[in-house]
Write an enzyme that holds these catalytic residues in place. Structure first.
Site, PDB file in Angstrom:
ATOM      1  N   HIS A 127      36.732  32.826  40.773  1.00 23.03           N
ATOM      2  CA  HIS A 127      35.259  32.894  40.711  1.00 23.03           C
ATOM      3  C   HIS A 127      34.587  31.566  41.078  1.00 23.03           C
ATOM      4  O   HIS A 127      33.364  31.535  41.258  1.00 23.03           O
ATOM      5  CB  HIS A 127      34.788  33.293  39.309  1.00 23.03           C
ATOM      6  CG  HIS A 127      35.204  34.678  38.890  1.00 23.03           C
ATOM      7  ND1 HIS A 127      34.943  35.795  39.660  1.00 23.03           N
ATOM      8  CD2 HIS A 127      35.869  35.124  37.790  1.00 23.03           C
ATOM      9  CE1 HIS A 127      35.426  36.872  39.039  1.00 23.03           C
ATOM     10  NE2 HIS A 127      35.998  36.489  37.911  1.00 23.03           N
ATOM     11  N   ASP A 164      42.976  41.303  40.697  1.00 25.57           N
ATOM     12  CA  ASP A 164      42.261  41.084  39.438  1.00 25.57           C
ATOM     13  C   ASP A 164      41.152  42.146  39.349  1.00 25.57           C
ATOM     14  O   ASP A 164      40.621  42.572  40.366  1.00 25.57           O
ATOM     15  CB  ASP A 164      41.659  39.673  39.463  1.00 25.57           C
ATOM     16  CG  ASP A 164      41.030  39.244  38.154  1.00 25.57           C
ATOM     17  OD1 ASP A 164      41.663  38.444  37.442  1.00 25.57           O
ATOM     18  OD2 ASP A 164      39.900  39.694  37.851  1.00 25.57           O
ATOM     19  N   HIS A 166      38.227  41.845  38.502  1.00 25.32           N
ATOM     20  CA  HIS A 166      36.923  41.312  38.914  1.00 25.32           C
ATOM     21  C   HIS A 166      36.948  40.891  40.378  1.00 25.32           C
ATOM     22  O   HIS A 166      37.986  40.461  40.890  1.00 25.32           O
ATOM     23  CB  HIS A 166      36.558  40.101  38.042  1.00 25.32           C
ATOM     24  CG  HIS A 166      36.566  40.404  36.575  1.00 25.32           C
ATOM     25  ND1 HIS A 166      37.615  40.051  35.742  1.00 25.32           N
ATOM     26  CD2 HIS A 166      35.654  41.059  35.813  1.00 25.32           C
ATOM     27  CE1 HIS A 166      37.342  40.473  34.503  1.00 25.32           C
ATOM     28  NE2 HIS A 166      36.174  41.084  34.527  1.00 25.32           N
TER      29      HIS A 166
END
Ligand SMILES: [Zn+2]
Length: 309
Positions: A127, A164, A166
């Protein structure tokens, strides 16, 4: 059996987020604990302590001002970089060790010590963007490793795959301007961080986003992910494959609603390895991203390591 390296660094445990934070040190500690119960697997691995990435290596993907901001906050004793992302006194050493483990994974894949590796690192990376921490992530571990592989090992085409739960928004942001890198991310939708729509293919059409609803039969996720991997490599033969191995896509993870089982982790890993054998002699560098049920993460890592071999 192919030699697989298990790469870790004790400093990754020094990123102290507190036990109430989902991304706590217990996630990592569960992995060697589980490995000790699998002596055959344990002994088959090349155990390698990674190194710290240098500031110059962080600058492969990040702005100097941001890197300095992280260092300054750590020097002050810690604090918040974003509402979810905290740093402590040990976080600089942890985050640079996390990146350094992956860079060693790249070098090891090319110098013949181990064609494949898994780096058990934290904080995660996918991220983090160029000038900002986000979603528990400080530096873009996998994106930096891709740039490093091109700069140091002469790679010309790198594939990054991210399962993942996300969206790997940071990885996408750090690689989408470089057409030498193709990126595939499958993620729950709608879900944190809200990016990663199917029609977001990046400025060079080098991004394959696979948004999926929660709660589907696991085979749907496996099929969708592998279809995207195949689409991303239709006319692109990578010379290195990087995996953002987030195990928050497992059934029951507190931060995700996917339904993958250990069998699916085995299937996904083998499918990526088989393709890597065809593309690039089997070079795969994998790294932990999310996964917030420590014992489940550890079991998934064991299956992933065995399937890498
Ligand atoms: Zn995640």
């Amino acid at each position: 059996m192919t030699q697989v390296a298990f790469i870790s660094h004790s400093d990754c445990g020094r990123h102290d987020t507190g036990w109430n934070h989902p991304e706590h040190v217990g996630r990592l500690r569960a992995i060697p604990r589980a490995l000790r119960h699998e002596p055959e697997l344990f002994e088959s691995l090349l155990h390698h302590e990674g190194r710290h990435a240098t500031r110059e290596e962080l600058l492969l993907s990040h702005d100097a001002a941001y890197v300095d901001r992280v260092a300054a906050l750590v020097a002050k004793g810690g604090g918040h970089l974003d509402p979810d992302t905290v740093v402590s006194e040990g976080s600089w050493d942890a985050a640079t060790a996390g990146v350094g483990c992956l860079l060693d994974g790249v070098d090891i894949a090319f110098d013949g010590r181990a064609l494949r590796s898994f780096s058990a690192v934290r904080p995660p990376g996918h991220h983090a963007v160029r000038d900002r921490a986000m979603g528990f992530c400080l530096f873009g571990n996998v994106a930096i490793a891709a740039q490093y592989a091109m700069a140091q090992q002469g790679c010309e085409r790198v594939l990054i795959v991210d399962w993942d739960v996300h969206h790997g928004n940071g990885t996408q942001a750090l690689v989408e301007h470089d057409p030498r890198i193709h990126f595939v991310s499958m993620h729950q939708w709608p879900w944190y961080p809200g990016t990663g729509a199917a029609n977001d293919c990046g400025p060079h059409n080098t991004i394959w986003n696979v948004p999926m609803p929660a709660g589907l039969p696991a085979a749907r996720y496996v099929d969708a992910f592998l279809a995207a991997v195949d689409a991303a490599t239709e006319s692109f033969t990578p010379d290195l494959v990087l995996i953002s191995a987030g195990f928050d896509s497992l059934q029951g993870d507190p931060l995700g609603g996917f339904t993958l089982t250990l069998d699916d982790v085995r299937t996904l890993t083998r499918a990526v390895v088989e393709r890597a054998e065809r593309w690039c002699g089997g070079r795969v560098v994998s790294a932990l991203e999310g996964g917030y049920e420590p014992d489940a993460v550890a079991q998934a890592v064991l299956v992933h390591l065995a399937a890498l071999a």
